[in-house]
Design a protein around this motif. Sequence first.
Motif, PDB file in Angstrom:
ATOM      1  N   GLY A 126       0.791  -1.233   0.000  1.00 39.55           N
ATOM      2  CA  GLY A 126       0.000   0.000   0.000  1.00 39.55           C
ATOM      3  C   GLY A 126       0.820   1.278   0.000  1.00 39.55           C
ATOM      4  O   GLY A 126       0.265   2.368  -0.135  1.00 39.55           O
ATOM      5  N   ILE A 127       2.139   1.155   0.179  1.00 33.02           N
ATOM      6  CA  ILE A 127       2.984   2.360   0.248  1.00 33.02           C
ATOM      7  C   ILE A 127       3.690   2.562  -1.093  1.00 33.02           C
ATOM      8  O   ILE A 127       4.511   1.739  -1.504  1.00 33.02           O
ATOM      9  N   GLY A 128       3.327   3.636  -1.758  1.00 36.11           N
ATOM     10  CA  GLY A 128       3.803   3.857  -3.121  1.00 36.11           C
ATOM     11  C   GLY A 128       5.043   4.733  -3.203  1.00 36.11           C
ATOM     12  O   GLY A 128       5.200   5.668  -2.430  1.00 36.11           O
ATOM     13  N   MET A 129       5.896   4.414  -4.161  1.00 35.92           N
ATOM     14  CA  MET A 129       7.098   5.217  -4.394  1.00 35.92           C
ATOM     15  C   MET A 129       6.712   6.631  -4.821  1.00 35.92           C
ATOM     16  O   MET A 129       7.338   7.612  -4.415  1.00 35.92           O
ATOM     17  N   ALA A 130       5.665   6.751  -5.629  1.00 39.20           N
ATOM     18  CA  ALA A 130       5.254   8.067  -6.128  1.00 39.20           C
ATOM     19  C   ALA A 130       4.121   8.670  -5.289  1.00 39.20           C
ATOM     20  O   ALA A 130       4.247   9.782  -4.777  1.00 39.20           O
ATOM     21  N   LEU A 131       3.050   7.907  -5.135  1.00 38.00           N
ATOM     22  CA  LEU A 131       1.837   8.461  -4.516  1.00 38.00           C
ATOM     23  C   LEU A 131       2.029   8.783  -3.029  1.00 38.00           C
ATOM     24  O   LEU A 131       1.639   9.858  -2.564  1.00 38.00           O
ATOM     25  N   THR A 132       2.620   7.865  -2.281  1.00 35.96           N
ATOM     26  CA  THR A 132       2.825   8.115  -0.844  1.00 35.96           C
ATOM     27  C   THR A 132       3.818   9.262  -0.656  1.00 35.96           C
ATOM     28  O   THR A 132       3.641  10.109   0.228  1.00 35.96           O
ATOM     29  N   ASP A 178      -1.785   4.870   4.387  1.00 32.04           N
ATOM     30  CA  ASP A 178      -1.725   4.150   3.106  1.00 32.04           C
ATOM     31  C   ASP A 178      -1.646   2.643   3.343  1.00 32.04           C
ATOM     32  O   ASP A 178      -2.314   1.860   2.665  1.00 32.04           O
ATOM     33  N   ASN A 179      -0.799   2.251   4.304  1.00 38.70           N
ATOM     34  CA  ASN A 179      -0.639   0.831   4.595  1.00 38.70           C
ATOM     35  C   ASN A 179      -1.925   0.241   5.172  1.00 38.70           C
ATOM     36  O   ASN A 179      -2.365  -0.842   4.792  1.00 38.70           O
ATOM     37  N   ARG A 180      -2.539   1.004   6.053  1.00 41.25           N
ATOM     38  CA  ARG A 180      -3.758   0.519   6.705  1.00 41.25           C
ATOM     39  C   ARG A 180      -4.928   0.434   5.716  1.00 41.25           C
ATOM     40  O   ARG A 180      -5.694  -0.525   5.733  1.00 41.25           O
ATOM     41  N   ARG A 181      -5.028   1.413   4.839  1.00 35.88           N
ATOM     42  CA  ARG A 181      -6.097   1.380   3.824  1.00 35.88           C
ATOM     43  C   ARG A 181      -5.918   0.172   2.912  1.00 35.88           C
ATOM     44  O   ARG A 181      -6.878  -0.449   2.479  1.00 35.88           O
ATOM     45  N   TYR A 182      -4.657  -0.131   2.634  1.00 39.51           N
ATOM     46  CA  TYR A 182      -4.363  -1.307   1.807  1.00 39.51           C
ATOM     47  C   TYR A 182      -4.816  -2.593   2.534  1.00 39.51           C
ATOM     48  O   TYR A 182      -5.432  -3.465   1.930  1.00 39.51           O
ATOM     49  N   GLU A 183      -4.535  -2.674   3.847  1.00 38.85           N
ATOM     50  CA  GLU A 183      -4.918  -3.874   4.605  1.00 38.85           C
ATOM     51  C   GLU A 183      -6.443  -4.013   4.682  1.00 38.85           C
ATOM     52  O   GLU A 183      -6.974  -5.121   4.600  1.00 38.85           O
ATOM     53  N   VAL A 184      -7.107  -2.890   4.850  1.00 37.73           N
ATOM     54  CA  VAL A 184      -8.573  -2.908   4.912  1.00 37.73           C
ATOM     55  C   VAL A 184      -9.144  -3.267   3.544  1.00 37.73           C
ATOM     56  O   VAL A 184     -10.084  -4.059   3.434  1.00 37.73           O
ATOM     57  N   ASN A 185      -8.531  -2.734   2.502  1.00 42.83           N
ATOM     58  CA  ASN A 185      -9.004  -3.006   1.137  1.00 42.83           C
ATOM     59  C   ASN A 185      -8.887  -4.488   0.774  1.00 42.83           C
ATOM     60  O   ASN A 185      -9.648  -4.993  -0.038  1.00 42.83           O
ATOM     61  N   LYS A 186      -7.930  -5.159   1.417  1.00 43.85           N
ATOM     62  CA  LYS A 186      -7.780  -6.597   1.158  1.00 43.85           C
ATOM     63  C   LYS A 186      -9.037  -7.352   1.589  1.00 43.85           C
ATOM     64  O   LYS A 186      -9.354  -8.406   1.073  1.00 43.85           O
TER      65      LYS A 186
END
Lengths: 211, 310
Positions: A173-179, B267-275
């Motif tokens: 979920g952590i992007g090189m560009a977006l984050t 961002d990481n948490r939204r990704y985990e929730v989106n899973k």
Amino acid sequence: MIKKISFIFVLLIGCVSSCLTFKDAYSEQSSPSTSEARIFVETVGKRIIDLLTNKSLSRADQEQRFGEILDDHFDMKKIALFTLGRYKKDATEEQKTQFEKLFRIATIKSYVDRFKEYNNEVLVVGNAIVNSDKTIQVNSSVKQTSGKNLDVQWRLYKGKNSHLHIFEVVVNGIGMALTKRKEYNPTLIKDGVDGLISFLETHYGSSAGHE
Amino acid sequence: MRIIERLYTRLVLFVFLLVAFAFVQQGSLMADDKTPVMSEKSKKSTASVTKTDDDDESVDFDMEAALDANDMGDIADPFAPFNKVVFAINKVLDAVLIRPVSIVYKKVFPHFVQRSVESFLFYLTEPVTLVNGLLQRDPQASYNALRRFGFNTVFGFFGLADSASHFGWERDKRDFGQTLASFGAGEGFYTVIPIVGPSNVRDTIGLVVDFFLDPLYYYAVSTDRQNLLYVRSGAKLIDTRSRLIDITNDLDKSPDPYDSYRVTFTDNRRYEVNKVTHEDDKRRAHKSGAITEQLETSIEEKSGDKGQND
């Protein structure tokens, strides 16, 4: 009357089937090759993992080689300017060049730092998705020895030279560009492009000088 | 004869309308699918097949659109001043106690010990995953947690080794924050919890509920061994911190560490929730009309294929 309607009916069916045939043919022609993208990601991903898990290399060597991978396969210019968001428009050419240089150094140091503990990881490439704007997303995961996996999404586009270029990598979920863009945004609002450049200069300026 | 002719005419008209309707539907779907492509194509014809100042060799595509940059989802932080104070206190606590202990733990204990601790702590969360999987209407996740728990109890020495992962039963942690999201609850505003760190309202509630879903809590309370809970919490804190040292070192170098932690966590948490919810995936698929090709192979399989082809 019946003949007319029947004629229109047949004509319409002909049009529909032609349109559908054209649509399929068009999609096929315009879709970039997903298998090519997957092979590309396998190659680049393996190169990165081999490099970052190679403990016999010095830190400086790792940074230099990681920089080469970025230059070869990533569109660092596009990524760097993307992170500036709406401030890209107002930035001068000189500011852009300076920022691109510093962003590249910051990215190298950041990724070499974050993955320095990795050992014996394996990249497994999953499915590929072609978006309607012709960019490609390749999903993959890094199998770690601890049993935990990292999900890595690669976003690619095909350049005019028909080479694939990476414009975003998202790790869990952590992007090189977006984050990075979200991270830089408050500084850009507060201090502008000059403020961000001056911050990066203070931290990475000496490294940039050696480039 | 006339009646038959009329009936035939009506039938043909009906089929005609049906086909016309299907055609219009198909046409609108095609238009939806092709809109971005056509706009790109039209951009090319009107604006630039030529190189632009910020694009040396790329085809023209809108990176902003490709990455959904205008739809990033802001992070609500109405209590930022308070959160910043807690963040600063956490930083001091981390600098004087948690980080040094974590570094010592990382340097002193052999790697296999650290892995056993991490594995055992994860093993203790499997019952919580089992319950949350059911609540998330994902029995497969619950079944996976159950078999992992059973397998690691027997073949992993009560979770000290994660044998189940080697057997192909991979970790898939589920928490109550994700469960709330699966019921449609939003993340709420951003919070910084003392000692724990970045969170949001939904995950803070989830954290509390997960605490009470944990069988270890009831075991400790019923046998009057609350110390077990303190030891577990302490071990979890040090284990997690020791694994995040490199990442936090990097975040601390950013222009504004508070913002970097906030963005990275979210961002990481939204990704985990989106899973669990797949909301983002659905939205993107709908937006882009993506064509998906399921081609599940590994590097090993690929190289195997190459070998065969050669």
